[in-house]
Scaffold this active site. Structure first.
Site, short mmCIF file in Angstrom:
data_model
loop_
_atom_site.label_atom_id
_atom_site.label_comp_id
_atom_site.label_asym_id
_atom_site.label_seq_id
_atom_site.Cartn_x
_atom_site.Cartn_y
_atom_site.Cartn_z
N SER A 8 -3.03 7.75 -3.12
CA SER A 8 -2.85 6.33 -3.48
C SER A 8 -4.19 5.62 -3.36
CB SER A 8 -1.83 5.67 -2.56
OG SER A 8 -1.93 4.27 -2.69
N HIS A 33 -1.81 7.78 -7.62
CA HIS A 33 -0.78 6.77 -7.39
C HIS A 33 -1.46 5.39 -7.35
CE1 HIS A 33 3.15 5.52 -5.74
NE2 HIS A 33 2.46 4.68 -4.98
N ASP A 35 -0.78 1.33 -6.85
CA ASP A 35 0.19 0.38 -6.31
C ASP A 35 -0.05 -1.01 -6.88
OD1 ASP A 35 1.75 1.96 -4.36
OD2 ASP A 35 -0.22 2.30 -3.47
N MET A 37 1.14 -4.83 -6.83
CA MET A 37 1.90 -5.79 -6.01
C MET A 37 1.66 -7.20 -6.54
SD MET A 37 1.25 -4.23 -2.22
CE MET A 37 1.24 -2.46 -1.94
N HIS A 66 3.18 2.45 -9.52
CA HIS A 66 4.30 2.00 -8.68
C HIS A 66 4.34 0.47 -8.73
CE1 HIS A 66 5.87 1.91 -4.21
NE2 HIS A 66 6.72 1.37 -5.06
N MET A 68 5.53 -2.82 -7.59
CA MET A 68 6.19 -3.59 -6.52
C MET A 68 6.12 -5.05 -6.92
SD MET A 68 4.65 -1.38 -3.41
CE MET A 68 3.44 -0.71 -4.53
N MET A 137 10.92 5.36 -0.49
CA MET A 137 9.88 4.75 0.35
C MET A 137 10.12 5.12 1.82
SD MET A 137 7.84 3.19 -1.67
CE MET A 137 6.80 2.48 -0.39
N ASP A 175 6.72 8.12 -0.34
CA ASP A 175 5.55 7.25 -0.28
C ASP A 175 5.59 6.41 0.99
OD1 ASP A 175 3.45 5.53 -0.86
OD2 ASP A 175 4.47 4.51 -2.51
#
Ligand code: DX5
Ligand code: ZN
Length: 224
Positions: A8, A33, A35, A37, A66, A68, A137, A175
């Site tokens: 990540s 990966h 992330d 957000m 991913h 979020m 998660m 994760d």
């Protein structure tokens, strides 16, 4: 099936992100990966489509994005166009997951459904026939470097048993807090893809990745 490792980049040094991406790829990362957000679904802001597009030319390794965010449906096309190969969306977000999953496939990416530690496995069951990935998660999403939640292990076991029983071709991803010891724990429960941020970045990327892979492979070999 060999276990895949997805570093990540949230734990990478952003002042030399390109270099860190190359280090992870050279070390044998199976995917990267990323992330995303929005400061609303989780209390943090991270990266956007421009960043994904800017590192896309550096490697052919799949980008596992991913999301979020509160409204993932609004961001499907923009991240697919930026170079996402997988797009995973939370079952807890404010959307209709069936429609978002269809939109992801329509945009040419592989859809995945994600669930938080507090969400029971049953919540994702209706979506499993339509996705390529199930992400469980093992921390509350929002930040790298949190401690692995061992109370999620039974849910990983439950997910593995369900996917096998129903013969669903869905990769089981975990994760959050994955380091050497916890990599072995989740591999033992049947995880296919291990995401690791602070377990791999920013220093000794090659060594960290190799050791996590070895620990996971050894534990997976000991299953059954
Ligand atoms: C947490 C993110 C994770 C995070 C993992 O909200 O979804 O991908 O970067 O970081 P570590 O492995 O340090 O827990
Ligand atoms: Zn993540």
């Amino acid at each position: 099936m060999a276990i895949k490792i997805a570093p990540s980049i949230l734990s990478a040094r952003f002042d030399r992100l390109g270099e860190q991406v190359k280090e992870a790829v050279d070390a044998g990362a199976d995917m990267l990966h990323i992330d995303i957000m929005d400061g609303h679904f989780v209390p943090n802001l991270t990266m956007g489509p421009a960043l994904v597009a800017s590192i896309r030319p550096l490697t052919k390794v799949p980008f596992d994005v991913h999301l979020m965010v509160t409204h993932p449906q609004d961001f499907v096309k923009i991240f697919a166009d930026a170079g996402a190969d997988d797009l995973t969306v939370h079952v807890e977000s404010d959307h209709e997951p069936h429609a978002t999953i269809r939109a992801i496939r329509g945009a040419g990416a592989k859809p995945g459904i994600v669930l938080n530690p507090a969400t029971p496995f049953e919540k994702v069951v209706p979506y499993l026939p339509e996705v390529d990935l199930l992400l469980v998660m093992t921390v509350h999403p929002g930040f790298s470097g949190q401690s692995f939640r061992a109370d999620v292990l039974p849910k990983i076991r439950e997910a593995r048993a369900y996917l096998d029983r129903e013969r669903l071709p869905v990769a089981l991803q975990v994760d959050g807090g994955i380091k050497l010891d916890t990599a072995a724990l989740v591999a033992k429960e049947g995880a296919d893809i291990l995401v690791s941020g602070s377990g791999i970045f920013p220093d000794r990327v090659r060594e960290n990745l190799r050791r996590i892979r070895e620990a996971a492979q050894a534990a997976a070999a000991g299953r059954i």
